[in-house]
Design a protein around this motif. Sequence first.
Motif, mmCIF file in Angstrom:
data_model
loop_
_atom_site.group_PDB
_atom_site.id
_atom_site.type_symbol
_atom_site.label_atom_id
_atom_site.label_comp_id
_atom_site.label_asym_id
_atom_site.label_seq_id
_atom_site.Cartn_x
_atom_site.Cartn_y
_atom_site.Cartn_z
ATOM 1 N N ARG A 32 1.737 -101.789 77.428
ATOM 2 C CA ARG A 32 2.315 -102.137 78.722
ATOM 3 C C ARG A 32 1.310 -101.771 79.797
ATOM 4 O O ARG A 32 0.731 -100.704 79.780
ATOM 5 N N SER A 33 1.161 -102.657 80.753
ATOM 6 C CA SER A 33 0.245 -102.398 81.864
ATOM 7 C C SER A 33 1.044 -101.962 83.085
ATOM 8 O O SER A 33 2.237 -102.265 83.208
ATOM 9 N N LEU A 38 5.188 -103.031 87.182
ATOM 10 C CA LEU A 38 5.530 -103.219 88.592
ATOM 11 C C LEU A 38 6.268 -104.539 88.791
ATOM 12 O O LEU A 38 7.262 -104.595 89.526
ATOM 13 N N HIS A 39 5.817 -105.586 88.124
ATOM 14 C CA HIS A 39 6.499 -106.884 88.229
ATOM 15 C C HIS A 39 7.899 -106.836 87.632
ATOM 16 O O HIS A 39 8.821 -107.449 88.184
ATOM 17 N N GLU A 40 8.071 -106.109 86.522
ATOM 18 C CA GLU A 40 9.399 -105.963 85.921
ATOM 19 C C GLU A 40 10.369 -105.297 86.892
ATOM 20 O O GLU A 40 11.496 -105.761 87.075
ATOM 21 N N VAL A 41 9.931 -104.198 87.478
ATOM 22 C CA VAL A 41 10.795 -103.462 88.404
ATOM 23 C C VAL A 41 11.074 -104.304 89.639
ATOM 24 O O VAL A 41 12.212 -104.371 90.120
ATOM 25 N N GLY A 69 -3.247 -106.009 89.087
ATOM 26 C CA GLY A 69 -4.030 -105.327 88.068
ATOM 27 C C GLY A 69 -5.477 -105.119 88.463
ATOM 28 O O GLY A 69 -6.287 -104.687 87.648
ATOM 29 N N LYS A 70 -5.828 -105.404 89.714
ATOM 30 C CA LYS A 70 -7.206 -105.239 90.173
ATOM 31 C C LYS A 70 -7.590 -103.779 90.343
ATOM 32 O O LYS A 70 -8.755 -103.426 90.235
ATOM 33 N N LEU A 95 6.270 -95.144 85.880
ATOM 34 C CA LEU A 95 5.234 -95.714 86.740
ATOM 35 C C LEU A 95 4.029 -94.779 86.818
ATOM 36 O O LEU A 95 2.891 -95.212 86.704
ATOM 37 N N LEU A 96 4.295 -93.482 86.989
ATOM 38 C CA LEU A 96 3.206 -92.505 87.045
ATOM 39 C C LEU A 96 2.403 -92.500 85.741
ATOM 40 O O LEU A 96 1.170 -92.473 85.763
ATOM 41 N N LYS A 97 3.094 -92.530 84.607
ATOM 42 C CA LYS A 97 2.406 -92.557 83.312
ATOM 43 C C LYS A 97 1.507 -93.770 83.194
ATOM 44 O O LYS A 97 0.352 -93.670 82.785
#
Length: 145
Positions: A32-33, A38-41, A69-70, A95-97
Amino acid sequence: MSEEHLTEDLLMRLLAASSPDDYLEEGFTAERSLAGYLHEVLAAKRLKRADVYRASGLNSTVVYDAFSGKSCLGRDNALMVAFGLGCTLRETQRLLKLAGAAELYPKVRRDAIIIWCIDHGLTREVCDDELWRLGEKTLLGTSPL
């Protein structure tokens, strides 16, 4: 967003498996990236990226680069994005992880204040006010006198 298994539950399954292969075949692992998460949330909360950067207090470029993702977010920027997304504590820790940053730790004074603010659904601005009031560095980077 799909319901995820708790890390503790997955660890118990892994340790109970007769081999790593047996555990891996169960299909609980996934790459998972940060951008993907971020897009999922964002989708789950029915927000737009503009909502996130306004609520986070971050420059729009920082937020858009993280979503594309930049670039990766530092810890405080990741926390500010979490506030901008209205994340729960569990979502914030994830998110932090994914940002490669340390999770919030309740034994650390500043982290304890942030955890309390997140758990109570407060905004980033109110969290910064609490951090300032209690003599801790704010998320936007100012230090109390």
